[in-house]
Design an enzyme around this catalytic site. Sequence first.
Site, PDB file in Angstrom:
ATOM      1  CG  HIS A 140      -0.436   0.004   2.531  1.00  0.00           C
ATOM      2  ND1 HIS A 140      -0.097   1.149   3.206  1.00  0.00           N
ATOM      3  CD2 HIS A 140      -0.159  -1.013   3.390  1.00  0.00           C
ATOM      4  CE1 HIS A 140       0.360   0.842   4.420  1.00  0.00           C
ATOM      5  NE2 HIS A 140       0.345  -0.466   4.548  1.00  0.00           N
ATOM      6  CG  ASP A 142      -2.737   4.049   2.733  1.00  0.00           C
ATOM      7  OD1 ASP A 142      -2.341   3.000   2.186  1.00  0.00           O
ATOM      8  OD2 ASP A 142      -3.578   4.056   3.649  1.00  0.00           O
ATOM      9  CG  ASP A 175       2.662   0.157   7.733  1.00  0.00           C
ATOM     10  OD1 ASP A 175       2.283  -0.582   6.809  1.00  0.00           O
ATOM     11  OD2 ASP A 175       1.891   0.662   8.573  1.00  0.00           O
ATOM     12  CD  GLU A 209      -3.179  -1.476   5.542  1.00  0.00           C
ATOM     13  OE1 GLU A 209      -3.309  -2.465   6.280  1.00  0.00           O
ATOM     14  OE2 GLU A 209      -2.649  -0.398   5.924  1.00  0.00           O
ATOM     15  CD  GLU A 210      -1.502   2.373   7.578  1.00  0.00           C
ATOM     16  OE1 GLU A 210      -2.170   1.923   8.526  1.00  0.00           O
ATOM     17  OE2 GLU A 210      -0.324   2.055   7.370  1.00  0.00           O
ATOM     18  CG  ASP A 237      -1.210  -7.416   1.983  1.00  0.00           C
ATOM     19  OD1 ASP A 237      -0.397  -6.509   1.744  1.00  0.00           O
ATOM     20  OD2 ASP A 237      -2.326  -7.197   2.509  1.00  0.00           O
ATOM     21  CG  HIS A 493       0.927   2.649  12.527  1.00  0.00           C
ATOM     22  ND1 HIS A 493      -0.411   2.311  12.605  1.00  0.00           N
ATOM     23  CD2 HIS A 493       1.326   2.264  11.291  1.00  0.00           C
ATOM     24  CE1 HIS A 493      -0.792   1.751  11.466  1.00  0.00           C
ATOM     25  NE2 HIS A 493       0.256   1.717  10.655  1.00  0.00           N
TER      26      HIS A 493
END
Length: 523
Positions: A140, A142, A175, A209-210, A237, A493
């Site tokens: 992803h 984002d 991520d 995705e987030e 994934d 994160h």
Amino acid sequence: MKAARKAISLLGACTLILLTGCNQKQESTTREEQPAQTVDLDDFTSKQMRGVEQVSIEVDLDGAVDRLSKAVQFKTISNQDRNDFDTKAFEDYHSFLEKAYPNVHKTLKKELIGDPRPYSLLYTWEGKDSSLEPALFYAHQDVVPVPEDSRDQWKHDPFSGAVVDGYIWGRGVLDDKNQIHGILEAAEMKIKEGWQPSRTIYFVFGQDEEVGGAEGAKKVADVLEERGIKRFAYVMDESAPITPGIFPGIEENTALIGIAQKGYLSLELAINGVGGHSSQPPEESNIGILAEAITKLEDAQFPYRIHPAVRSQYRYMGPELDKELQPVYAAVAFGKDDEITALEQKFIEEMAGNQLTRAMLHTTIAVTMFNAGIKDNVLPPKATAVVNFRPMPGDTPEKIIEHVKKAIDDDRITVKDISASTPATNIADPNSEAYKILEKTIRQIWGNDLLVSPFFVIGGSDSKHFQARSFAPDVFTITTIQLENTEEFKGFHGVNERILVEEYGKTISFFYQILDNLEELKS
């Protein structure tokens, strides 16, 4: 395996941030407990692949690091407010990808998909044999926001893509832009060599995705399903990175391969009544009524059960854990879904006593938002709460709503589904050729001194939009980057997100090698 192992309790049997939790105040299971049984350990032997020869792949690491560093500088942020979407950041990132990987964009078909914003990327690499089932690699674009009050904690600007002290720093480098660029670097290398896959390969890079993937990955899955794809031979994934100590009690390096994901559902509980002045309060306030409903719901937890993915997890991990507890692990690994033996009940009770493992055992209930009131002397006419559920297979939205209404038992409370809910996924087969190819590739790049095991993902990624459908039962999730230790998860994160430069080279090597290894799949 050479690494020393500490004596492990049953609590240890579970995985990091993506895994589970347990501290308990509920019935342990709805099934009738069975008498103790003797467990035959003769078949409970190691399932670890042995003697895989490592490969060395020459990578333009300096160029690759420079491209990933630049990628981090595009602020492709997913905010919870979907109207707060920086279209220019995504458009500029897409333009950068075209310039960075010219051969990919000359050879593969590129499509923009998404609703209401078409910013998810779907690449199609046509294979030589249309009779073979396709493969799909997902990542992803984002990233999560960087809170202003955390910026002074970063050693380097979170969107600088700084390359310092042997690391690439920045939001999204772990991520999940390292996966996007690892895939594209490998594809660019292959195309330069004149290589073409036998089977058609899809690359899907989502935009949201987030925040659940409803705008991007779900729409891509819809499109591929509408185009008549019957089955994917292999889907991969992101998930947990390769990390030593990721599994309590095992000090050695561990690669966890997700084979199933729980579902996702958020319900709004609301009461609409009469407001008024705080000097004349009623016997029950709207806030009090809703708070009591929440308390009742939290006291009505869903029953525990052992998911088939957990059985597979312990079939692979159990033989590598404490010998004294192997009868328990074997009972779980070889158990039947319609009954619970005494040893399995012991496993459930221990797992339910730890916050990290309880969530693997049942549909979870988490009160995440509570809103009411605008002034300290005004009784609000309305109060709302949002409750997030991560459903086990079989716990449909309808069943969960019924459970909530029965637990609350108050007609004044309305219950509404406010999420782009997804069901629990299918379970990928850890005994399949696809899983074996993945494990083989991991060992070719990172060696044989690591434990590789399937596991049950309690969080979720965008591949849930594929794995919940019949055309993609075998979805495997792992982030193919080596972390030094579990401390590096704090960047996930959090602040100071970073990856090692040398390890990023191995990520590229992994994707290069697995493209070759997928040629071994028969279907």
